[in-house]
Motif scaffolding. Structure first.
Motif, PDB file in Angstrom:
ATOM      1  N   ASP A 150       0.829  -1.209   0.000  1.00  0.00           N
ATOM      2  CA  ASP A 150       0.000   0.000   0.000  1.00  0.00           C
ATOM      3  C   ASP A 150       0.865   1.263   0.000  1.00  0.00           C
ATOM      4  N   LEU A 151       1.985   1.226   0.726  1.00  0.00           N
ATOM      5  CA  LEU A 151       2.895   2.363   0.735  1.00  0.00           C
ATOM      6  C   LEU A 151       3.562   2.540  -0.625  1.00  0.00           C
ATOM      7  N   HIS A 152       3.814   1.425  -1.299  1.00  0.00           N
ATOM      8  CA  HIS A 152       4.385   1.478  -2.638  1.00  0.00           C
ATOM      9  C   HIS A 152       3.441   2.210  -3.596  1.00  0.00           C
ATOM     10  N   LYS A 153       2.157   1.868  -3.521  1.00  0.00           N
ATOM     11  CA  LYS A 153       1.181   2.524  -4.395  1.00  0.00           C
ATOM     12  C   LYS A 153       1.117   4.028  -4.115  1.00  0.00           C
ATOM     13  N   LEU A 154       1.112   4.390  -2.848  1.00  0.00           N
ATOM     14  CA  LEU A 154       1.070   5.812  -2.490  1.00  0.00           C
ATOM     15  C   LEU A 154       2.342   6.521  -2.937  1.00  0.00           C
ATOM     16  N   PHE A 155       3.471   5.836  -2.825  1.00  0.00           N
ATOM     17  CA  PHE A 155       4.749   6.408  -3.248  1.00  0.00           C
ATOM     18  C   PHE A 155       4.748   6.637  -4.759  1.00  0.00           C
ATOM     19  N   ASP A 156       4.294   5.650  -5.514  1.00  0.00           N
ATOM     20  CA  ASP A 156       4.281   5.773  -6.975  1.00  0.00           C
ATOM     21  C   ASP A 156       3.336   6.873  -7.444  1.00  0.00           C
ATOM     22  N   ARG A 157       2.267   7.125  -6.664  1.00  0.00           N
ATOM     23  CA  ARG A 157       1.285   8.146  -7.050  1.00  0.00           C
ATOM     24  C   ARG A 157       1.554   9.486  -6.353  1.00  0.00           C
ATOM     25  N   HIS A 158       2.711   9.554  -5.701  1.00  0.00           N
ATOM     26  CA  HIS A 158       3.208  10.794  -5.098  1.00  0.00           C
ATOM     27  C   HIS A 158       2.331  11.342  -3.972  1.00  0.00           C
ATOM     28  N   TYR A 159       1.665  10.421  -3.257  1.00  0.00           N
ATOM     29  CA  TYR A 159       0.966  10.808  -2.038  1.00  0.00           C
ATOM     30  C   TYR A 159       1.935  10.840  -0.851  1.00  0.00           C
ATOM     31  N   LEU A 160       3.078  10.231  -1.032  1.00  0.00           N
ATOM     32  CA  LEU A 160       4.146  10.343  -0.039  1.00  0.00           C
ATOM     33  C   LEU A 160       5.480  10.292  -0.750  1.00  0.00           C
ATOM     34  N   THR A 161       6.497  10.830  -0.085  1.00  0.00           N
ATOM     35  CA  THR A 161       7.842  10.842  -0.648  1.00  0.00           C
ATOM     36  C   THR A 161       8.847  10.744   0.485  1.00  0.00           C
ATOM     37  N   ILE A 162      10.106  10.597   0.117  1.00  0.00           N
ATOM     38  CA  ILE A 162      11.208  10.558   1.083  1.00  0.00           C
ATOM     39  C   ILE A 162      12.071  11.784   0.812  1.00  0.00           C
ATOM     40  N   ASP A 163      12.175  12.679   1.774  1.00  0.00           N
ATOM     41  CA  ASP A 163      12.923  13.915   1.585  1.00  0.00           C
ATOM     42  C   ASP A 163      14.378  13.610   1.239  1.00  0.00           C
ATOM     43  N   ALA A 164      14.853  14.211   0.165  1.00  0.00           N
ATOM     44  CA  ALA A 164      16.202  13.925  -0.320  1.00  0.00           C
ATOM     45  C   ALA A 164      17.288  14.409   0.637  1.00  0.00           C
ATOM     46  N   HIS A 165      16.982  15.385   1.492  1.00  0.00           N
ATOM     47  CA  HIS A 165      17.999  15.976   2.359  1.00  0.00           C
ATOM     48  C   HIS A 165      18.175  15.210   3.677  1.00  0.00           C
ATOM     49  N   ASP A 166      17.071  14.763   4.258  1.00  0.00           N
ATOM     50  CA  ASP A 166      17.184  14.102   5.564  1.00  0.00           C
ATOM     51  C   ASP A 166      16.555  12.711   5.608  1.00  0.00           C
ATOM     52  N   ARG A 167      16.054  12.231   4.452  1.00  0.00           N
ATOM     53  CA  ARG A 167      15.430  10.908   4.341  1.00  0.00           C
ATOM     54  C   ARG A 167      14.277  10.728   5.330  1.00  0.00           C
ATOM     55  N   VAL A 168      13.522  11.770   5.500  1.00  0.00           N
ATOM     56  CA  VAL A 168      12.330  11.756   6.343  1.00  0.00           C
ATOM     57  C   VAL A 168      11.113  11.560   5.450  1.00  0.00           C
ATOM     58  N   VAL A 169      10.133  10.794   5.926  1.00  0.00           N
ATOM     59  CA  VAL A 169       8.915  10.534   5.168  1.00  0.00           C
ATOM     60  C   VAL A 169       8.030  11.781   5.170  1.00  0.00           C
ATOM     61  N   ARG A 170       7.528  12.154   4.008  1.00  0.00           N
ATOM     62  CA  ARG A 170       6.583  13.256   3.890  1.00  0.00           C
ATOM     63  C   ARG A 170       5.293  12.704   3.292  1.00  0.00           C
ATOM     64  N   VAL A 171       4.160  12.952   3.987  1.00  0.00           N
ATOM     65  CA  VAL A 171       2.861  12.446   3.537  1.00  0.00           C
ATOM     66  C   VAL A 171       1.992  13.629   3.118  1.00  0.00           C
ATOM     67  N   SER A 172       1.405  13.549   1.945  1.00  0.00           N
ATOM     68  CA  SER A 172       0.625  14.656   1.397  1.00  0.00           C
ATOM     69  C   SER A 172      -0.730  14.800   2.090  1.00  0.00           C
ATOM     70  N   SER A 173      -1.169  16.035   2.213  1.00  0.00           N
ATOM     71  CA  SER A 173      -2.509  16.310   2.760  1.00  0.00           C
ATOM     72  C   SER A 173      -3.605  15.868   1.799  1.00  0.00           C
ATOM     73  N   ARG A 174      -3.210  15.547   0.556  1.00  0.00           N
ATOM     74  CA  ARG A 174      -4.201  15.129  -0.431  1.00  0.00           C
ATOM     75  C   ARG A 174      -4.916  13.846  -0.021  1.00  0.00           C
ATOM     76  N   ILE A 175      -4.273  12.984   0.760  1.00  0.00           N
ATOM     77  CA  ILE A 175      -4.942  11.751   1.201  1.00  0.00           C
ATOM     78  C   ILE A 175      -6.186  12.089   2.006  1.00  0.00           C
ATOM     79  N   ARG A 176      -6.035  13.002   2.946  1.00  0.00           N
ATOM     80  CA  ARG A 176      -7.177  13.417   3.778  1.00  0.00           C
ATOM     81  C   ARG A 176      -8.221  14.152   2.934  1.00  0.00           C
TER      82      ARG A 176
END
Length: 317
Positions: free
Chosen positions: A249-275
């Motif tokens: 499920d996280l893979h699907k969200l990642f591929d559709r850009h609902y979440l990403t991994i910040d390139a600078h600190d490798r922290v997970v970022r989750v989009s408000s679009r899900i809500r």
């Protein structure tokens, strides 16, 4: 240079040589706890047919070894396991396991030796097995080009490969680019990076992340998937630096850009679009702002900044 000669069935060979394949699974029916350390990664791996054929009939490059349940091996490699159907694959594994006195299992663990860029010789080009090959050898043997027998075998393989240069599925290949016959009994080799196929990529990512989801730490193997950070369709390579092991499920969200991994600190970022779009997302917002839970041990295998930046650029907070 060390290279390996592995023993295989003609049925496996005949099936796989029917069409070009980017990688194949040179599987062993008994997996679990045994590490293949005969040769290093990227070493040449020759296919020797069992008697009565007793010949070298092809080769590829060894990429990785990983133990997987049979159903997972089929999911990753499919017919590149050497069979047209999952049923035939299981039947072959159970036949070998029964001969070893192993109990029947629904999906036994097998050892997968991933071979990339395989080349299968026509029968008229098969090379006789080395003169020192003895009957007790049932799995394979390491040879070195510094020994008389190893050198002769490698020169024969080299000469055969050069004749196949125009038949390979890629216009140029490391298998033929690297092998230049200079004079009888000698060779020159310039190592280049081995091209990794999709099956090899999945196995490498699974192993690098210790079969755990990078974000959640999930260990249930059937729901874990190897994700490209920069999609393969957008010139993203099949390399560990461009890979993440994610729960499906996280893979699907990642591929559709609902979440990403910040390139600078490798922290997970989750989009408000899900809500906003689904009036839900509690399960996913708990990961927001959290560092990756699992990373490969080798820094060289961890997510590369350039690919994360590419993904970040498509993410909408």
């Amino acid at each position: 240079m060390n290279f390996y000669v592995g023993v295989t069935d003609k049925g496996w060979f005949d099936f796989l040589r029917q069409e070009p394949r980017e990688d194949v699974n040179f599987w062993k029916p008994l997996g679990g706890g045994t590490t293949f350390g005969a040769v290093s990664k990227d070493a040449y791996f020759l296919f020797k047919l069992k008697k009565p054929f007793h010949c070298i009939a092809g080769l590829g490059r060894f990429v990785n070894q990983i133990d997987l349940p049979t159903n997972m091996a089929w999911e990753i490699f499919g017919p590149r396991n050497g069979f047209a159907s999952y049923g035939a694959f299981v039947q072959a594994i159970n036949k070998y396991r029964a001969g070893s006195g192993k109990a029947m299992e629904i999906s036994p663990v097998i050892s997968c030796l991933v071979i990339t860029e395989p080349v299968f010789f026509k029968e008229e080009d098969w090379i006789p097995a080395p003169a020192d090959w003895s009957n007790p050898i049932v799995t394979g043997k390491v040879y070195n080009t510094g020994s008389p027998i190893g050198s002769k075998l490698w020169v024969d393989v080299n000469a055969t490969l050069l004749r196949y240069q125009h038949d390979l599925f890629a216009p140029t290949s490391p298998l033929t680019e690297n092998l230049v016959l200079e004079a009888p009994g000698t060779y020159r080799q310039a190592l280049t990076k081995v091209r990794v196929g999709q099956g090899a990529f999945q196995s490498l990512v699974l192993q690098a992340y210790d079969k755990r989801c990078a974000i959640s730490g999930e260990k249930t193997l059937p729901v874990l998937e190897a994700a490209h950070i920069q999609p393969f369709s957008q010139a993203g390579p099949n390399s560990l630096g461009n890979g993440l092991l994610l729960r499906s499920d996280l893979h699907k969200l990642f591929d559709r850009h609902y979440l990403t991994i910040d390139a600078h600190d490798r922290v997970v970022r989750v989009s408000s679009r899900i809500r906003e779009e689904f009036q839900n997302g509690k399960e996913y917002y708990r990961f927001d702002g959290q560092p990756l839970r699992v990373l490969p041990k080798s820094l060289a295998d961890q997510p590369a900044k350039q690919y994360l930046q590419h993904h970040n650029g498509l993410f909408m907070p």
